[in-house]
Design a protein around this motif. Structure first.
Motif, PDB file in Angstrom:
ATOM      1  N   ARG A 104       0.907  -1.088  -0.181  1.00 13.97           N
ATOM      2  CA  ARG A 104      -0.094  -0.002  -0.064  1.00 13.97           C
ATOM      3  C   ARG A 104       0.985   1.212   0.110  1.00 13.97           C
ATOM      4  O   ARG A 104       1.846   1.101   0.673  1.00 13.97           O
ATOM      5  N   HIS A 109      -2.166   5.711   2.221  1.00 11.63           N
ATOM      6  CA  HIS A 109      -1.804   4.867   3.226  1.00 11.63           C
ATOM      7  C   HIS A 109      -0.447   5.000   3.876  1.00 11.63           C
ATOM      8  O   HIS A 109       0.524   4.410   3.431  1.00 11.63           O
ATOM      9  N   ALA A 113       1.598   1.231   6.872  1.00  9.03           N
ATOM     10  CA  ALA A 113       0.863   0.561   5.926  1.00  9.03           C
ATOM     11  C   ALA A 113       1.827  -0.694   5.343  1.00  9.03           C
ATOM     12  O   ALA A 113       1.738  -1.700   5.151  1.00  9.03           O
TER      13      ALA A 113
END
Length: 304
Positions: A104, A109, A113
């Protein structure tokens, strides 16, 4: 500072790049047919999208070594499709399964992430919990730029995992997010493709207000650098990240790890992506491929 003639040509031929175009420089260069020795398939590992490259002819009843690769792009751009040719070239004609991770991206994000996606894939592969015919005792982790940062962090996070990585390949990795005023930033921060301002923007988008000295962001700040997988570094001299790449390599060596470093003089950040257009890019890819073959396939690697 003298640029490699090819690097100067690339720089002179580039238009003014937008922030998004900076992230994709060189990543759509066509690759020769000789590098199509592997079949590609998109799937999920631990819920994370990945692109799997498997040799066209798989040996019967044999588990193969694997390469897990993280693309660059400032943690906010790039994907496996953009580095398809690069990943193929690193395992071309080798019985190695490559796994290109589509983690991500920031700013949608931000951290953690990408870290969490990367860790989930690596832990699953090392635990032998995939449907791939791979040998978890012979897995290398690699990446370039922001992907090199993730690869370095994964090598640290999973060094106590059994089995752990057999090798790590760090291509102009981001290793210290706290210092955007290093000698390399001062010398190459403007006019050498990846600018200091762009790098600061990527750091801000990814890390936000998080502590930049967190080793999950800046692997150079890990309290214990001993016991890591043997490391291969590929650096570009005319790159804002060159200084921290050298410093991290020296720190790993000082902690007792095996380190091999190749620095390409006069080259720019992201030169590895210019496979068919750059003699240095082709040489760097051959070097990495040879390092992977020695670490994962050679008789010596079996004895380790």
């Amino acid at each position: 500072m003298f640029l490699h003639p090819e690097a100067q040509f690339y720089l002179d031929s580039l238009p003014a790049l937008s922030p998004q175009e900076e992230l994709t420089f060189g990543k759509d260069i066509p690759q020769p047919a000789a590098e199509q020795s592997h079949l590609a398939k998109d799937q999920l590992i631990a819920g994370v999208p990945v692109r799997i490259y498997s040799p066209r002819t798989l040996p019967e009843n044999e588990l193969l070594p694997a390469l897990i690769y993280f693309h660059g792009g400032g943690w906010s751009g790039g994907n496996p499709a953009m580095i398809d040719g690069l990943v193929r070239s690193l395992v071309s004609d080798l019985d190695i399964i490559a796994i290109s991770v589509d983690y991500r991206l920031a700013p949608e994000h931000p951290f953690p992430a990408a870290f969490e996606d990367s860790l989930a894939v690596c832990r699953t592969v090392l635990s032998g919990e995939t449907d791939l015919a791979l040998d978890p005792t012979r897995v290398a982790v690699a990446g370039d730029s922001a992907g090199g940062n993730l690869a370095a962090v994964m090598a640290q996070q999973l060094k106590s995992h059994s089995p752990t990585f057999a090798h790590q390949v760090l291509v102009y990795p981001v290793s210290n997010l706290t210092d955007t005023n290093s000698p390399s930033y001062q010398k190459f921060g403007e006019g050498y493709y990846l600018t200091a301002a762009a790098m600061q923007r990527y750091i801000d988008q990814y890390a936000g207000t998080h502590d930049l000295a967190d080793p999950r962001l800046s692997p150079a700040f890990a309290s214990d650098l001993s016991g890591l997988a043997p490391a291969t570094f590929v650096l570009a001299e005319c790159d804002v990240l060159a200084h921290e790449g050298r410093a991290y390599a020296q720190a790993l060596l000082g902690a007792g790890n095996s380190v091999t470093l190749a620095e390409f003089m006069g080259q720019l950040h992201a030169f590895l992506n210019l496979g068919t257009l750059s003699t240095d890019a082709r040489a760097a890819r051959r070097f990495i491929r040879a390092q992977l073959e020695a670490a994962l396939i050679s008789e010596e690697s079996y004895k380790a």
